[in-house]
Design an enzyme around this catalytic site. Structure first.
Site, short mmCIF file in Angstrom:
data_model
loop_
_atom_site.label_atom_id
_atom_site.label_comp_id
_atom_site.label_asym_id
_atom_site.label_seq_id
_atom_site.Cartn_x
_atom_site.Cartn_y
_atom_site.Cartn_z
N GLY A 1 19.82 33.86 -25.90
CA GLY A 1 18.67 34.68 -25.52
C GLY A 1 18.23 34.33 -24.11
O GLY A 1 18.19 33.16 -23.74
N ALA B 1 20.72 6.17 -25.25
CA ALA B 1 19.52 6.77 -25.87
C ALA B 1 18.33 6.49 -24.97
O ALA B 1 17.41 5.76 -25.34
CB ALA B 1 19.33 6.19 -27.27
N VAL B 2 18.39 7.07 -23.76
CA VAL B 2 17.36 6.77 -22.76
C VAL B 2 16.31 7.87 -22.65
O VAL B 2 15.50 7.87 -21.73
CB VAL B 2 17.99 6.50 -21.37
CG1 VAL B 2 18.80 5.22 -21.40
CG2 VAL B 2 18.86 7.67 -20.92
N HIS C 1 -3.98 1.78 -58.25
CA HIS C 1 -3.44 0.42 -58.25
C HIS C 1 -2.28 0.33 -59.24
O HIS C 1 -2.42 0.85 -60.36
CB HIS C 1 -4.52 -0.58 -58.64
CG HIS C 1 -4.01 -1.98 -58.75
ND1 HIS C 1 -3.74 -2.76 -57.64
CD2 HIS C 1 -3.68 -2.73 -59.84
CE1 HIS C 1 -3.29 -3.95 -58.05
NE2 HIS C 1 -3.23 -3.94 -59.37
N ILE D 1 14.83 6.49 -31.00
CA ILE D 1 16.18 6.92 -31.38
C ILE D 1 17.17 5.75 -31.29
O ILE D 1 17.97 5.53 -32.19
CB ILE D 1 16.63 8.13 -30.51
CG1 ILE D 1 15.76 9.35 -30.86
CG2 ILE D 1 18.11 8.45 -30.72
CD1 ILE D 1 16.00 10.57 -30.00
C1 LIG Z 1 18.69 11.34 -33.26
C2 LIG Z 1 17.35 12.02 -33.28
C3 LIG Z 1 16.46 11.74 -34.30
C4 LIG Z 1 15.23 12.37 -34.35
N1 LIG Z 1 14.39 12.07 -35.36
C5 LIG Z 1 13.19 12.66 -35.42
C6 LIG Z 1 12.32 12.41 -36.51
O1 LIG Z 1 12.64 11.64 -37.42
N2 LIG Z 1 11.12 13.04 -36.53
C7 LIG Z 1 10.74 13.90 -35.54
O2 LIG Z 1 9.64 14.44 -35.60
N3 LIG Z 1 11.54 14.17 -34.50
C8 LIG Z 1 12.76 13.58 -34.43
N4 LIG Z 1 13.60 13.88 -33.40
C9 LIG Z 1 13.13 14.83 -32.37
C10 LIG Z 1 13.28 16.27 -32.89
O3 LIG Z 1 14.61 16.51 -33.23
C11 LIG Z 1 12.80 17.26 -31.83
O4 LIG Z 1 11.48 16.93 -31.45
C12 LIG Z 1 12.82 18.68 -32.36
O5 LIG Z 1 14.10 19.04 -32.77
C13 LIG Z 1 12.32 19.66 -31.30
O6 LIG Z 1 12.28 20.92 -31.84
P1 LIG Z 1 12.43 22.22 -30.94
O7 LIG Z 1 12.45 23.37 -31.90
O8 LIG Z 1 11.45 22.20 -29.86
O9 LIG Z 1 13.86 22.08 -30.24
P2 LIG Z 1 15.32 21.94 -30.83
O10 LIG Z 1 15.32 21.33 -32.17
O11 LIG Z 1 16.12 21.29 -29.77
O12 LIG Z 1 15.81 23.43 -31.02
C14 LIG Z 1 15.97 24.31 -29.95
C15 LIG Z 1 16.98 25.38 -30.36
O13 LIG Z 1 16.98 26.40 -29.38
C16 LIG Z 1 18.33 26.77 -29.10
N5 LIG Z 1 18.37 27.37 -27.77
C17 LIG Z 1 18.08 26.78 -26.59
N6 LIG Z 1 18.16 27.67 -25.59
C18 LIG Z 1 18.54 28.85 -26.16
C19 LIG Z 1 18.80 30.14 -25.65
N7 LIG Z 1 18.64 30.43 -24.35
N8 LIG Z 1 19.18 31.12 -26.52
C20 LIG Z 1 19.30 30.86 -27.85
N9 LIG Z 1 19.06 29.65 -28.38
C21 LIG Z 1 18.67 28.66 -27.54
C22 LIG Z 1 19.08 25.45 -29.23
O14 LIG Z 1 20.47 25.66 -29.41
C23 LIG Z 1 18.40 24.85 -30.46
O15 LIG Z 1 19.01 25.28 -31.62
C24 LIG Z 1 14.86 13.29 -33.34
C25 LIG Z 1 15.76 13.60 -32.31
C26 LIG Z 1 16.99 12.97 -32.29
C27 LIG Z 1 17.94 13.33 -31.18
#
Ligand SMILES: Cc1cc2nc3c(=O)[nH]c(=O)nc-3n(C[C@H](O)[C@H](O)[C@H](O)COP(=O)(O)OP(=O)(O)OC[C@H]3O[C@@H](n4cnc5c(N)ncnc54)[C@H](O)[C@@H]3O)c2cc1C
Length: 476
Positions: free
Chosen positions: A123, A277-278, A452, A193
């Site tokens: 998109g 994981a930075v 409890h 992470i």
């Molecule tokens: C290893 C790991 C563990 C984690 N554990 C936790 C946890 O335990 N609890 C927690 O709260 N958070 C956790 N997180 C963080 C969490 O995953 C993110 O905060 C969350 O996924 C963000 O959601 P989002 O919908 O903003 O983005 P995302 O989940 O990144 O989703 C964005 C989506 O948009 C799609 N997209 C991007 N651009 C386009 C485009 N132009 N057209 C179509 N599709 C597009 C991408 O492909 C993706 O599918 C973790 C992250 C990692 C990496």
């Protein structure tokens, strides 16, 4: 796709985008949600980072590795002899993959039942809240919408000095896909992470070295909690080296040698695999056409106001791609609130009560301010804490490590922050979130009956301790 005109188009179906689409449909709006996520096998999947490569797979592996670890070190205390316990990584990974697949397929089902048009492909926002949709076969279509919500998420940051190669040096997703336990694992970054992934592979037997550039451990957490956590992680064999700035990696026959400098000079460590994981950065590649009116800040986040409105009329942005903590539940709340605002309803995100959880053992969770933040604010405060060592339930669970801590204002008794390190901390914090959402005082918590024996009594006792009225632990 016959339909090209919608009330709302959401770009991104992660935990911020898909709830937004579903809530908008519940609000009787005509909705499409576009997502381009592809798994390693090339298949499309909804759910974004969280379901495919983040929250869910990491928790699946944390659970398996914790059970394995407990079978080895804890069962004996219960009188359970479990000699010869082995880990079968292939089965562990298969279980994880099944959980991920059923969860992501679940979103397809949710879209269907809510009446959301689910589109897999790319998109791109065009001027005038139009969207160019590129389907999997490359065909392009221009879609129109009254409102567009950008929920494109984030991607892992790369270290220039230690670039990903997808095999030996991997990102967090790569570290969730190892097919065998590395003998020596290097983790760069001791954030949430890095600690979770380091814990998984450590419990399964890897020697884990964590290199963290900052001198302070877990600076985002309350420092009393961070200190307690560091003690336990070190005991578990996580070799956490603070103030260690990585300058490069050398690939050789014996593994990857990471070069770093700390206060004592230049050092190196050789490992078999490296997880970088930075941190994560907002992902907007290919998202914005020309003249959309969307502005990015200096770190690449889409600029929004407190209600997630961008600078472009009727274009909103939610989740990791905008300011605030990169957490799935923060994005979900923003997505739902935006869908309600679009429908003309009253809604807001309470950014003061977003909980944070680190799914290590002991687990860590908090909501509100740390003691350091409260102290810096100058507001007089009181603190009550209660150790799980004094909780009958925690001891019955063989999980006496850690404590619950409540910080409250001395003037009006308002709860300012709650911090838990210990068993099921991530579940326990929900009570504190609810309390703070309702502006509860410590007295409200003190007068709430807790069953409890439960772990939640630790929170109750911590609230009592804030007024030196704890029953099950001496008041200081
Ligand atoms: C290893 C790991 C563990 C984690 N554990 C936790 C946890 O335990 N609890 C927690 O709260 N958070 C956790 N997180 C963080 C969490 O995953 C993110 O905060 C969350 O996924 C963000 O959601 P989002 O919908 O903003 O983005 P995302 O989940 O990144 O989703 C964005 C989506 O948009 C799609 N997209 C991007 N651009 C386009 C485009 N132009 N057209 C179509 N599709 C597009 C991408 O492909 C993706 O599918 C973790 C992250 C990692 C990496």
């Amino acid at each position: 796709m016959a339909e090209t005109s919608f009330d709302v188009i959401v770009i991104g179906a992660g935990p911020a985008g898909y709830p937004c689409a579903i809530r908008a449909a519940q609000n009787k709006l005509k909705v499409a949600c576009i997502d381009e996520w592809k798994n390693y096998d090339g298949s499309y999947a909804f759910g974004g980072t969280c379901l495919n490569a983040g929250c869910i797979p990491s928790k699946a592996l944390l659970e398996s590795s914790e059970l394995y670890h407990r079978a080895q070190v804890e069962f004996a205390a219960h009188g359970i002899r479990a000699a010869g316990v082995e880990i079968d990584v292939a089965t562990m990974q298969k279980r994880k993959a099944h959980i991920v697949k059923t969860s992501t397929q679940g979103i397809t089902g949710l879209f269907k039942s809510a009446g959301v048009t689910a589109l897999q492909g790319h998109g791109r926002l065009l001027a005038g809240h139009k969207v160019e949709y590129t389907a999997a076969d490359g065909t392009k279509q221009e879609l129109t919408a009254k409102h567009v919500v950008l929920a494109s998420g984030s991607s892992p940051m790369e270290l220039k000095s230690v670039p990903f190669d997808g095999k030996t040096v991997v990102d967090s997703w790569g570290a969730l896909e190892f097919t065998e336990v590395p003998k020596r694992l290097g983790v760069i970054g001791a954030g949430v992470i890095g600690l979770e992934l380091g814990s998984v592979w450590r419990r399964l037997g890897a020697e884990v070295v964590v290199l963290e550039a900052m001198e302070q451990f877990l600076f985002i957490a309350d420092q009393q909690v961070a200190k307690e956590a560091l003690k336990h992680f070190k005991k578990q064999g996580l070799d956490i080296r603070l103030g260690a700035k990585v300058s490069g990696a050398e690939h050789g026959k014996g593994g990857v040698t990471l070069h770093y400098a700390d206060g004592a000079g230049e050092k190196s460590v050789t490992v078999d695999k490296v997880v970088v994981a930075v941190g994560r950065r907002p992902f907007t590649t290919g998202l914005l056409g020309t003249d959309t009116g969307i502005e990015l800040d200096e770190r690449g986040f889409i600029k929004v106001d407190h209600e997630c409105r961008t600078g472009a009329t009727n274009v909103w942005a939610v989740g990791d791609v905008v300011r605030g903590p990169m957490l799935a539940h923060k994005g979900k709340e923003e997505g739902v609130v935006v869908a309600d605002l679009i429908a003309g309803l009253t809604a807001e995100v309470n950014y003061r009560t977003i909980p944070s959880v680190i799914y290590t053992a002991p687990e860590i969770a908090w909501v509100g301010q740390t003691e350091e933040q409260v102290k810096a604010s100058g507001r007089p405060y009181k603190v009550g804490s209660f150790p799980f060592m004094a909780s009958g339930r925690a001891r019955a669970m063989e999980a006496p490590a850690g404590f619950a801590k409540v910080i409250a204002a001395t003037d009006d008794d308002e709860i300012l922050g709650v911090h838990v390190i210990g068993p099921m901390a991530g579940e326990l914090i929900a009570e504190a979130v609810l309390a703070m959402e309702y502006s509860a005082s410590t007295e409200d918590l003190q007068r709430t009956i807790h069953a409890h024996p439960t772990l939640s009594e630790a929170l109750h006792e911590a609230a009592l301790a804030a007024d030196k009225r704890a029953i099950d632990f001496p008041n200081k």
